[in-house]
Motif scaffolding. Structure first.
Motif, mmCIF file in Angstrom:
data_model
loop_
_atom_site.group_PDB
_atom_site.id
_atom_site.type_symbol
_atom_site.label_atom_id
_atom_site.label_comp_id
_atom_site.label_asym_id
_atom_site.label_seq_id
_atom_site.Cartn_x
_atom_site.Cartn_y
_atom_site.Cartn_z
ATOM 1 N N TRP A 108 0.819 -1.207 0.000
ATOM 2 C CA TRP A 108 0.000 0.000 0.000
ATOM 3 C C TRP A 108 0.855 1.260 0.000
ATOM 4 C CZ3 TRP A 108 1.236 2.873 4.224
ATOM 5 C CH2 TRP A 108 1.635 2.206 5.392
ATOM 6 N N GLU A 110 0.420 5.551 1.002
ATOM 7 C CA GLU A 110 -0.409 6.524 1.714
ATOM 8 C C GLU A 110 0.026 7.937 1.330
ATOM 9 O OE1 GLU A 110 -1.539 5.718 5.782
ATOM 10 O OE2 GLU A 110 -1.073 7.797 6.334
ATOM 11 N N LEU A 127 -4.966 9.530 2.392
ATOM 12 C CA LEU A 127 -5.545 8.469 1.583
ATOM 13 C C LEU A 127 -4.565 7.299 1.551
ATOM 14 C CD1 LEU A 127 -7.555 7.257 -0.474
ATOM 15 C CD2 LEU A 127 -6.279 8.468 -2.268
ATOM 16 N N LYS A 128 -5.030 6.149 1.997
ATOM 17 C CA LYS A 128 -4.233 4.924 1.988
ATOM 18 C C LYS A 128 -4.873 3.957 1.013
ATOM 19 C CE LYS A 128 -2.474 1.358 5.175
ATOM 20 N NZ LYS A 128 -2.498 0.890 6.593
ATOM 21 N N ILE A 129 -4.111 3.507 0.032
ATOM 22 C CA ILE A 129 -4.703 2.693 -1.030
ATOM 23 C C ILE A 129 -3.810 1.503 -1.342
ATOM 24 C CG2 ILE A 129 -3.641 4.097 -2.870
ATOM 25 C CD1 ILE A 129 -6.301 3.645 -4.449
ATOM 26 N N ASP A 155 -7.968 -5.677 -0.210
ATOM 27 C CA ASP A 155 -7.606 -4.771 -1.311
ATOM 28 C C ASP A 155 -8.600 -3.615 -1.269
ATOM 29 O OD1 ASP A 155 -5.582 -6.513 -2.159
ATOM 30 O OD2 ASP A 155 -6.984 -7.661 -3.384
ATOM 31 N N ALA A 157 -9.324 0.992 -0.444
ATOM 32 C CA ALA A 157 -8.896 2.388 -0.280
ATOM 33 C C ALA A 157 -9.452 2.880 1.046
ATOM 34 C CB ALA A 157 -9.412 3.247 -1.427
#
Length: 452
Positions: A108, A110, A127-129, A155, A157
Motif C-alpha cells: 500500500w 499513503e 488516503l491509503k490505497i 484490497d 482504499a
C-alpha cells in the motif's frame, strides 16, 4: 552595507539550520520467521473414537519494506506460508501448486492530503490505497487475524482523518476476479484454504465501512458501521450455483468502549446489530454483545469475568438470526481451540460464552494467561426427531505462556483442553465423539530489523 547584507544572510542561513525539520525520509527493512509446532488431538472439532492425533510444523516467513517521506508512505510485505515437508526437498519447483504459500500480504501507499510541513503535529488527513490490514479496537469485527499464519488483508482504499484524539476512517473495497471486457459478476468462492466465519466459502464483492473513534481520559470509545455486499446467484435444476446480476447487502453496526474504573478495574464492552440480507438471500436480524472486566489485584496478577453472546437461528425459522463476526479475530475471543466462529463450523444456533480470565506477569519477560470458558448454544439444540437436547456445549481450559528472550525473539507455548457434550457433537456432526480433546503448541517468533 556589505557587512550588513552579510550579517543578514548569515542570520537567515543560521535560522534555517537551527529550525527543526519535520520532513525527513525514512526507510526500514524488517523480517519475520514464525514457526508453530502443533499437536492436535481434537483441535477445532472433537475427533471420533479411534481417530489419531495430528502433529506438524507450519512456518510464516515475511520480508517487510517501508518508506516514509514528505507527504507519502509506502509499505510492502511479502510472505511465504507452508508446512514443513510439504515440498519435496530435492525438487526445485513447488511440489503441490495448490498449496503454494508465497504471496503479497500487504502493498500500500499513503498520501497525506495536508501539507505536513504546515499542519499541526498530530493532525492527519490521508488516503491509503492498496492491499492492507484492517485492525480496529479489539479486532472483534475488523482484525488482521494474525494468529492464522497467512493472516487477513483487504484490497481497498481508506480515507483517514484524525485530530485531538478523534479518528474517522472511511474504507471502500470492490473485488473482481480478473480484468473483464464486459460485466462485473464476481465469483467469491476462494481457491485453497478458505478461513472465515459464518460466511465461510464466500468473499464479499464490495465492502464499505465507517469508523469513528475518540480517546478518553481513561480509555477510548468508538462506533463502527460495516456494509458488505455479496454477488447474487441462482440455482439450476441440478442445484449448481449460477452468478446473477445484483448484490445482497448486509449491514453491521455498533459501539465499543474500553475504560478504567477506579485504580484497579478495566472494563471492555461492545454490541453489534446485523440487518439486511445474508449471502444466500435470507432476511437477516442478528446481534451480539460482550462485556469483560479485569481486576488488577497487584502489578503481577489480574483476574476478571467476561460474557459473550451471539444470537442464533432456531430450527424452522425463515429469518436468519445468526450473528456473523465478519472479518475479526475469533481466535482471540471464543476459545483458543477454535471450536466456534473459526474455520470449523458449529451450525447456526449462536453462542453463549461465560468465562474467567487470569493474567500472571511472572517477570518482565514472562507472562501466563489462563482462560476457563463455559460454552452453550444460544438457540435450542434439537435432533432429527425434534427432540430437544441440553444447550451446554462444554468447557474449555486455555493456558498460554509468553516469554520474550530479546526485543526480536519471543516464545509462546500453550496447552488447551475441551470437555465436550453430546449437544456439541450434534451441531458439529461428529459421530461417536471423544469427550476430551487436547491441543498443544510451541511458537517461536523472530522479528529482526535489518535496516532502520
Amino acid at each position: 552595507m556589505r557587512k550588513a547584507v552579510y550579517l543578514l544572510l548569515l542570520g537567515i542561513t543560521g535560522t534555517g539550520l537551527l529550525a527543526p525539520t519535520r520532513t525527513m525520509a525514512q526507510f526500514n527493512l524488517s523480517g519475520q520467521l514464525r514457526t508453530r509446532t502443533e499437536l492436535l488431538d481434537g483441535q477445532g472439532t472433537m475427533l471420533s473414537k479411534g481417530e489419531k492425533p495430528a502433529f506438524f510444523t507450519s512456518q510464516r516467513t515475511r520480508l517487510n519494506a517501508g518508506y516514509k517521506g514528505y507527504r507519502t508512505q509506502f509499505f510492502v510485505a511479502v510472505q511465504d506460508v507452508r508446512v514443513w515437508g510439504q515440498d519435496a526437498s530435492t525438487n526445485n519447483r513447488i511440489t503441490n501448486s495448490a498449496q503454494n504459500g508465497l504471496m503479497l500480504h500487504e502493498a500500500w501507499g499513503e498520501i497525506s492530503l495536508l501539507d505536513t510541513n504546515q499542519t499541526k503535529l498530530g493532525k492527519e488527513f490521508a488516503l491509503k490505497i492498496g492491499r492492507q490490514e484492517f485492525l480496529y479496537d479489539d479486532s472483534r469485527v475488523l482484525g488482521n487475524l494474525d494468529w492464522l499464519q497467512q493472516a487477513r488483508r483487504h484490497d481497498a482504499a481508506l480515507i483517514k482523518y484524525g485530530f485531538n484524539g478523534f479518528t474517522a476512517h472511511l474504507g471502500v473495497a470492490y473485488n473482481q476476479n480478473r480484468e473483464l471486457k464486459t460485466g462485473t459478476l464476481y465469483d467469491g468462492v476462494p481457491v485453497g484454504y478458505a478461513a472465515g466465519t459464518n460466511g465461510i466459502g464466500t468473499m464479499y464483492k464490495s465492502l464499505q465501512f465507517l469508523y469513528l473513534g475518540k480517546k478518553l481520559k481513561q480509555g477510548n470509545a468508538s462506533f463502527l458501521v460495516v456494509k458488505d455486499d455479496f454477488q447474487k446467484y441462482t440455482l439450476d435444476t441440478a442445484g449448481v450455483k449460477k452468478l446473477a446480476n445484483g448484490v445482497r447487502s448486509r449491514v453491521t453496526i455498533g459501539p465499543y468502549l474500553q475504560t478504567k474504573i477506579g485504580k484497579s478495574w478495566t472494563l471492555t464492552a461492545n454490541a453489534f446489530y446485523q440487518t439486511g440480507k445474508d449471502k444466500d438471500g435470507a432476511s437477516l436480524s442478528a446481534y451480539m454483545y460482550s462485556v469483560r472486566g479485569l481486576y488488577a489485584m497487584s502489578r503481577a496478577f489480574s483476574i476478571g469475568p467476561g460474557f459473550d453472546y451471539t444470537s442464533g437461528t432456531a430450527t424452522g425459522s425463515a429469518k436468519n438470526h445468526t450473528f456473523d463476526p465478519l472479518y475479526g479475530t475469533p481466535h482471540k475471543f471464543w476459545g483458543q481451540m477454535d471450536y466456534f466462529y473459526a474455520a470449523n463450523g458449529f451450525g447456526k444456533g449462536g453462542l453463549s460464552d461465560l468465562y474467567i480470565n487470569t493474567t500472571i506477569k511472572a517477570s518482565e519477560k514472562l507472562s501466563i494467561n489462563t482462560d476457563l470458558h463455559h460454552f452453550a448454544s444460544a438457540a435450542a439444540v434439537r435432533v432429527a426427531d425434534n427432540q430437544k437436547l441440553s444447550s451446554s456445549f462444554g468447557e474449555e481450559l486455555d493456558i498460554i505462556a509468553n516469554y520474550n528472550l530479546t526485543k526480536t525473539i519471543s516464545f509462546q507455548g500453550g496447552y488447551c483442553t475441551f470437555f465436550s457434550t453430546n449437544s456439541l457433537a450434534q451441531v458439529k456432526g461428529v459421530k461417536n465423539p471423544q469427550k476430551m480433546s487436547n491441543w498443544a503448541y510451541l511458537m517461536i517468533n523472530i522479528k529482526p530489523e535489518f535496516l532502520k
